[in-house]
Design an enzyme around this catalytic site. Structure first.
Site, short mmCIF file in Angstrom:
data_model
loop_
_atom_site.label_atom_id
_atom_site.label_comp_id
_atom_site.label_asym_id
_atom_site.label_seq_id
_atom_site.Cartn_x
_atom_site.Cartn_y
_atom_site.Cartn_z
N GLU A 84 0.63 -1.48 -0.07
CA GLU A 84 -0.05 0.13 -0.07
C GLU A 84 0.95 1.31 -0.03
OE1 GLU A 84 -2.64 1.74 -0.13
OE2 GLU A 84 -4.16 0.64 0.05
N ASN A 88 -9.41 5.19 2.56
CA ASN A 88 -8.29 4.92 1.44
C ASN A 88 -7.86 6.26 0.96
OD1 ASN A 88 -7.31 2.11 1.38
ND2 ASN A 88 -9.43 1.50 1.00
N ASP A 101 -9.62 2.13 -4.30
CA ASP A 101 -8.79 1.91 -3.12
C ASP A 101 -8.01 3.16 -2.91
OD1 ASP A 101 -7.18 1.02 -1.00
OD2 ASP A 101 -7.26 -0.95 -1.95
#
Length: 279
Positions: free
Chosen positions: A15, A142, A190
């Site tokens: 991420e 997110n 996301d």
């Protein structure tokens, strides 16, 4: 446009890619392995920092080091690597998730419950002195980013299926409205980044795509990826021309060999310089 492999890895939940101009390196995290990675595209050099608890995001600090969005709050590593808490706020069953630094140097940090209970997370604005204010109640906070002029904030609370936009009024956000809605079955929005044209690039979890939306919300580009779960993207490299993409393999019974790797789309567009935490 075809993705290439920048770093072949097996991150459980890669991420939060961020280009650190001061060091010429890309910073990204593996949330569930509690690791902060760096990658230097000039020589392939890599480093790994183990945080000791789940880390949702890591961003450069103006004074050197990193600010990190951890399970139990916001921490900092100084330039020498010494850790301290900036905002210690442990909540059982909750962890930090994605985060981004605003043009004014504040950190906008999301959180979520491990069980993804609706409304179990928050989006908070954290000033460099550690003072914090809640901006939103969220479920899975997110992607967060700002328009080139800093007047619009883009935000994704993934279960909504939308990319939302807000007016920035000082250190507050107002006027929430949808920029774009991802159609059912196409994946879940996301992480995101904003380019120099003001367009929003978003990763589609379970959609195997990166999409680019104009400031008016029109879909103008789709990039198919070999992996099912891209998580976020950011421009980096010389001239901020290359789009780096983090990916995940968690929850996939038979993941693609590149799931969990750091991918790159060379010369994908023109990125915006990232602001370091603290200005």
């Amino acid at each position: 446009m075809r993705a290439e492999v920048a770093v072949r890895a097996s991150a459980r939940l890669g991420e939060g890619p961020t280009w650190d101009a001061a060091s010429g390196r890309l910073i990204w995290v593996d949330i569930l392995s509690s690791r902060v990675h760096t990658y230097d595209p000039s020589d392939g050099g890599r480093t790994v920092l183990v945080t000791g608890q789940h880390v949702g995001a890591a961003k450069p600090r103006a004074g050197g080091g990193l600010v990190v969005n951890l399970r139990d709050g916001i921490g900092v590593y100084d330039a020498a690597g010494t850790f301290s808490w900036l905002l210690h706020d442990p909540v059982p069953g909750r962890r930090g998730n994605d985060a981004a630094v605003a043009p004014d140097g504040s950190l906008w940090a999301g959180s979520m419950r491990y069980d993804e209970a609706p409304g179990g997370g928050t989006l908070i604005r954290v000033a460099p002195d550690g003072s914090a204010a809640e901006a939103l109640t969220v479920t899975v906070g997110n992607g967060t980013g700002w328009s080139p002029d800093g007047r619009t904030m883009y935000y994704i609370d993934s279960p909504t299926g939308r990319i939302d936009r807000f007016h920035m009024e000082g250190d507050r956000i107002t006027g929430r409205r949808a920029l774009a809605t991802v159609e059912p079955g196409a994946g879940v929005p996301d992480g995101l980044t904003v380019d120099a044209d003001g367009c929003v690039w978003a990763a589609l979890w379970d959609g195997g795509q990166i999409r680019r939306y104009t400031p008016e919300g029109a879909l103008d580009r789709t990039v198919e990826l070999p992996v099912r779960r891209p998580t976020s993207c950011a421009f980096g490299g010389p001239g901020l021309r290359d789009l780096y993409i983090t990916t995940a393999r968690t929850g996939i019974e038979r993941p693609h060999p590149l799931s969990g790797s750091l991918l790159v789309l060379p010369d994908a567009g023109q990125g915006l310089p990232a602001t370091a935490f603290g200005g």
